[in-house]
Design a protein around this motif. Structure first.
Motif, mmCIF file in Angstrom:
data_model
loop_
_atom_site.group_PDB
_atom_site.id
_atom_site.type_symbol
_atom_site.label_atom_id
_atom_site.label_comp_id
_atom_site.label_asym_id
_atom_site.label_seq_id
_atom_site.Cartn_x
_atom_site.Cartn_y
_atom_site.Cartn_z
ATOM 1 N N LEU A 41 0.830 -1.212 0.000
ATOM 2 C CA LEU A 41 0.000 0.000 0.000
ATOM 3 C C LEU A 41 0.864 1.261 0.000
ATOM 4 N N ILE A 42 1.902 1.281 0.829
ATOM 5 C CA ILE A 42 2.798 2.451 0.881
ATOM 6 C C ILE A 42 3.487 2.653 -0.465
ATOM 7 N N THR A 43 3.917 1.577 -1.083
ATOM 8 C CA THR A 43 4.568 1.674 -2.394
ATOM 9 C C THR A 43 3.608 2.227 -3.438
ATOM 10 N N THR A 44 2.377 1.742 -3.446
ATOM 11 C CA THR A 44 1.392 2.202 -4.424
ATOM 12 C C THR A 44 1.056 3.669 -4.224
ATOM 13 N N VAL A 45 0.814 4.081 -2.984
ATOM 14 C CA VAL A 45 0.502 5.487 -2.696
ATOM 15 C C VAL A 45 1.675 6.384 -3.081
ATOM 16 N N SER A 46 2.897 5.931 -2.829
ATOM 17 C CA SER A 46 4.073 6.731 -3.199
ATOM 18 C C SER A 46 4.160 6.910 -4.715
ATOM 19 N N LEU A 47 3.852 5.859 -5.473
ATOM 20 C CA LEU A 47 3.832 5.984 -6.929
ATOM 21 C C LEU A 47 2.764 6.974 -7.389
ATOM 22 N N VAL A 48 1.609 6.948 -6.746
ATOM 23 C CA VAL A 48 0.541 7.898 -7.089
ATOM 24 C C VAL A 48 0.996 9.328 -6.816
ATOM 25 N N LEU A 49 1.670 9.556 -5.697
ATOM 26 C CA LEU A 49 2.153 10.902 -5.380
ATOM 27 C C LEU A 49 3.186 11.379 -6.401
ATOM 28 N N VAL A 50 4.063 10.475 -6.826
ATOM 29 C CA VAL A 50 5.051 10.851 -7.841
ATOM 30 C C VAL A 50 4.361 11.236 -9.139
ATOM 31 N N GLU A 51 3.409 10.425 -9.580
ATOM 32 C CA GLU A 51 2.706 10.709 -10.833
ATOM 33 C C GLU A 51 1.931 12.010 -10.736
ATOM 34 N N ALA A 52 1.282 12.264 -9.602
ATOM 35 C CA ALA A 52 0.507 13.494 -9.449
ATOM 36 C C ALA A 52 1.413 14.716 -9.437
ATOM 37 N N SER A 53 2.557 14.626 -8.781
ATOM 38 C CA SER A 53 3.470 15.775 -8.732
ATOM 39 C C SER A 53 4.072 16.086 -10.086
ATOM 40 N N GLN A 54 4.247 15.069 -10.912
ATOM 41 C CA GLN A 54 4.814 15.262 -12.248
ATOM 42 C C GLN A 54 3.738 15.496 -13.308
ATOM 43 N N THR A 342 11.054 18.180 -0.076
ATOM 44 C CA THR A 342 10.279 18.916 -1.077
ATOM 45 C C THR A 342 8.998 18.177 -1.466
ATOM 46 N N GLY A 343 8.880 16.921 -1.100
ATOM 47 C CA GLY A 343 7.736 16.111 -1.492
ATOM 48 C C GLY A 343 8.094 15.191 -2.638
ATOM 49 N N LEU A 344 7.495 14.009 -2.662
ATOM 50 C CA LEU A 344 7.770 13.063 -3.729
ATOM 51 C C LEU A 344 7.375 13.645 -5.080
ATOM 52 N N GLY A 345 8.328 13.688 -5.993
ATOM 53 C CA GLY A 345 8.078 14.214 -7.328
ATOM 54 C C GLY A 345 8.278 15.691 -7.469
ATOM 55 N N SER A 346 8.663 16.391 -6.390
ATOM 56 C CA SER A 346 8.787 17.852 -6.439
ATOM 57 C C SER A 346 10.213 18.343 -6.307
ATOM 58 N N GLY A 347 11.185 17.459 -6.279
ATOM 59 C CA GLY A 347 12.570 17.892 -6.173
ATOM 60 C C GLY A 347 13.288 17.804 -7.502
ATOM 61 N N ASN A 348 14.613 17.827 -7.434
ATOM 62 C CA ASN A 348 15.459 17.693 -8.622
ATOM 63 C C ASN A 348 16.509 16.618 -8.385
ATOM 64 N N PRO A 349 16.098 15.379 -8.174
ATOM 65 C CA PRO A 349 17.083 14.327 -7.859
ATOM 66 C C PRO A 349 18.007 14.009 -9.012
#
Length: 488
Positions: A41-54, A342-349
């Motif tokens: 569940l944590i992995t799936t939610v993290s992927l959703v946050l990345v996609e939403a931020s991008q 900065t939040g998942l998907g909001s940085g410059n890694p």
């Protein structure tokens, strides 16, 4: 007047019908399954946050990926339930969560690199997250195969010298190959063939742990002999230091020939920890630290790449555009993340070189901040502590040393990686266990996990009930007829 109570016999009176049978021991497998579901569940939610931020389209593909991830580790859970029913219920879920979060960060860097390539009108590189999913599946196959094949971990002790020889060969093989088949980024640690590449040192460290655990058990008297007392420490005798000197020579050889500081430091530090567990003597640790300092001074004066790496560690910004670029960008990323990130998907890694492998900790620190990075480190800490707890609970000496060596090597590797990324120690080039991109590291870590789970199963499995002898009071009696003897 009431009759006096009968005298106490000290025995607990049996209830009518006898005692109820003892409940079966808990295996905690349902707890493991619940934690695996939480990791998915944590992995799936993290992927959703990345996609939403991008600003990517959120489709059912992410849910399918989460379900496939849960199914993959669910099958591994069934294998543990069948072949290691009493294993520690935290080891597999922690590995699953670390693997899942690593996959999220790799996918995040894939998106950033694709965006950078689009802005520069360059071809978009192929994503590495898909390849990492395949490596995870193969890791599960290796993990389950090990659970099935390794019926008793103690059988490894009989082949410890053979396993150790195989580990030394695997460790030395890249140094014997031409540079075009073994060198990547200045280190000769790979075997590169068309369509195939492997880093044998990842598997060699596990083989050497098995070997040294067997040596410490079979040659225990060699390491416990009384020596001189210096500053309250009992130092080993000079004639007993052969095995430690051999490990030191191997470690220095890896540093000199293959230019691999990380593997050299990892092997030597793990052996020192195992020596302390086996002997409980600080003298061995002191001797090891002295040998470590001698090896560093020798390598610093003899080899230019060691001096360059040391200068980069001490003054990274003096040569920012060249040797200091990696560690400088890592420090900038960690500083940008601050406390909450900065939040998942909001940085410059993608600004940090090797953000998927050597510097994945810097990418996590930028987007999840100190809080998220602390959670990751706590997961590794719990994993290592549970491994050490397994070592304390197991009954045989070989299992104690093997479990402690596997737990210590994870802890030391994480310390070396995080210390290098944060400029606490020089960079070593090691990867973060279960998280960094790469098949060799992931497969080797699942081999380590499989062995540790088998030892944990043996440690937590209740001892077989012994058949109690029939009490003398309950034994059946037989009347014997007295034979009258007559006079001759």
């Amino acid at each position: 007047m009431s009759a006096p109570a009968p005298p106490s016999t000290g025995a607990f009176p049996s209830p009518p019908g006898g005692f109820a049978p003892a409940p079966p021991p808990a295996t905690r497998r349902n707890v493991e399954l619940l934690l695996l579901g939480l990791a998915a569940l944590i992995t799936t939610v993290s992927l959703v946050l990345v996609e939403a931020s991008q600003e990517q389209a959120i489709t059912w593909e992410i849910a399918k990926l989460g379900a496939a991830y849960l199914a993959l580790f669910g099958v591994a859970h069934l294998a543990v339930r069948r072949f290691a029913a009493f294993a520690d219920p935290l080891l597999l879920p922690i590995a699953a969560l670390l693997n899942g979060l690593g996959l999220v960060v790799i996918h995040r860097v894939d998106l950033a690199q694709a965006q950078d390539a689009a802005f520069a009108n360059l071809p978009i590189p192929s994503p590495d997250a898909n390849q990492q999913v395949l490596w995870t599946g193969l890791g599960m196959v290796v993990f389950m195969g090990l659970l099935i094949a390794l019926r008793d971990y103690r059988s490894l002790a009989r082949y410890s010298y053979t396993v150790g020889l195989a580990g030394l060969v695997a460790l030395a093989l890249p140094a014997l190959l031409p540079d075009r088949y073994s060198m990547v980024n200045g280190a000769k640690i790979w075997i590169r063939l068309p369509g195939f590449s492997v880093q044998p040192g990842e598997f060699a460290k596990i083989a050497l742990i098995v070997f040294f655990a067997g040596v410490l058990v079979s040659k225990r008297d060699l390491f416990t002999g009384a020596g001189k007392h210096v500053f309250g420490m009992e130092l080993p005798r000079m004639r007993d230091m052969g095995p430690v000197l051999l490990v030191w020579v191997v470690s220095v050889g890896v540093l000199v020939v293959e230019k691999d500081l990380g593997t050299s430091l990892l092997i030597f530090a793990t052996v020192l920890c195992m020596l302390y567990v086996a002997t409980e003597r600080v003298g061995w640790v002191a001797v090891g630290l002295v040998l470590l300092a001698i090896g560093f001074v020798f390598a610093y004066n003899a080899f230019g790449h060691v001096r360059v790496r040391t200068a980069t560690w001490l003054h990274p910004f003096d040569d920012y555009s060249s040797t200091g670029y990696q560690i400088s960008q890592s420090l900038f990323g960690l500083a940008t993340g601050g406390l909450a990130g900065t939040g998942l998907g909001s940085g410059n890694p993608s600004k940090v070189p090797f953000a998927k492998t050597d510097f994945i900790i810097a990418a996590i620190g930028e987007e999840l901040g100190l809080i998220g990075l602390t959670v990751i480190l706590l997961l590794f800490c719990i994993f290592s502590v549970r491994g050490i707890r397994t070592a304390l609970a197991i009954r045989d000496s070989f299992g104690k040393l093997l479990a402690s060596g596997l737990a210590f090597t994870i802890a030391i590797q994480v310390f070396v990686v995080v210390g290098g990324v944060t400029k606490l120690i020089p960079l070593t080039g090691l990867t973060t266990p279960f998280m960094s991109y790469g098949g060799s590291s992931l497969l080797a870590n699942y081999v380590l996990l499989g062995v540790l789970i088998k030892i944990s199963d043996a440690a937590r499995r209740p001892a077989p009930a012994r058949k109690r002898a029939e009490p003398i009071a309950d034994a059946s009696t037989q009347m014997l007829r007295k034979v009258e003897g007559g006079a001759a």
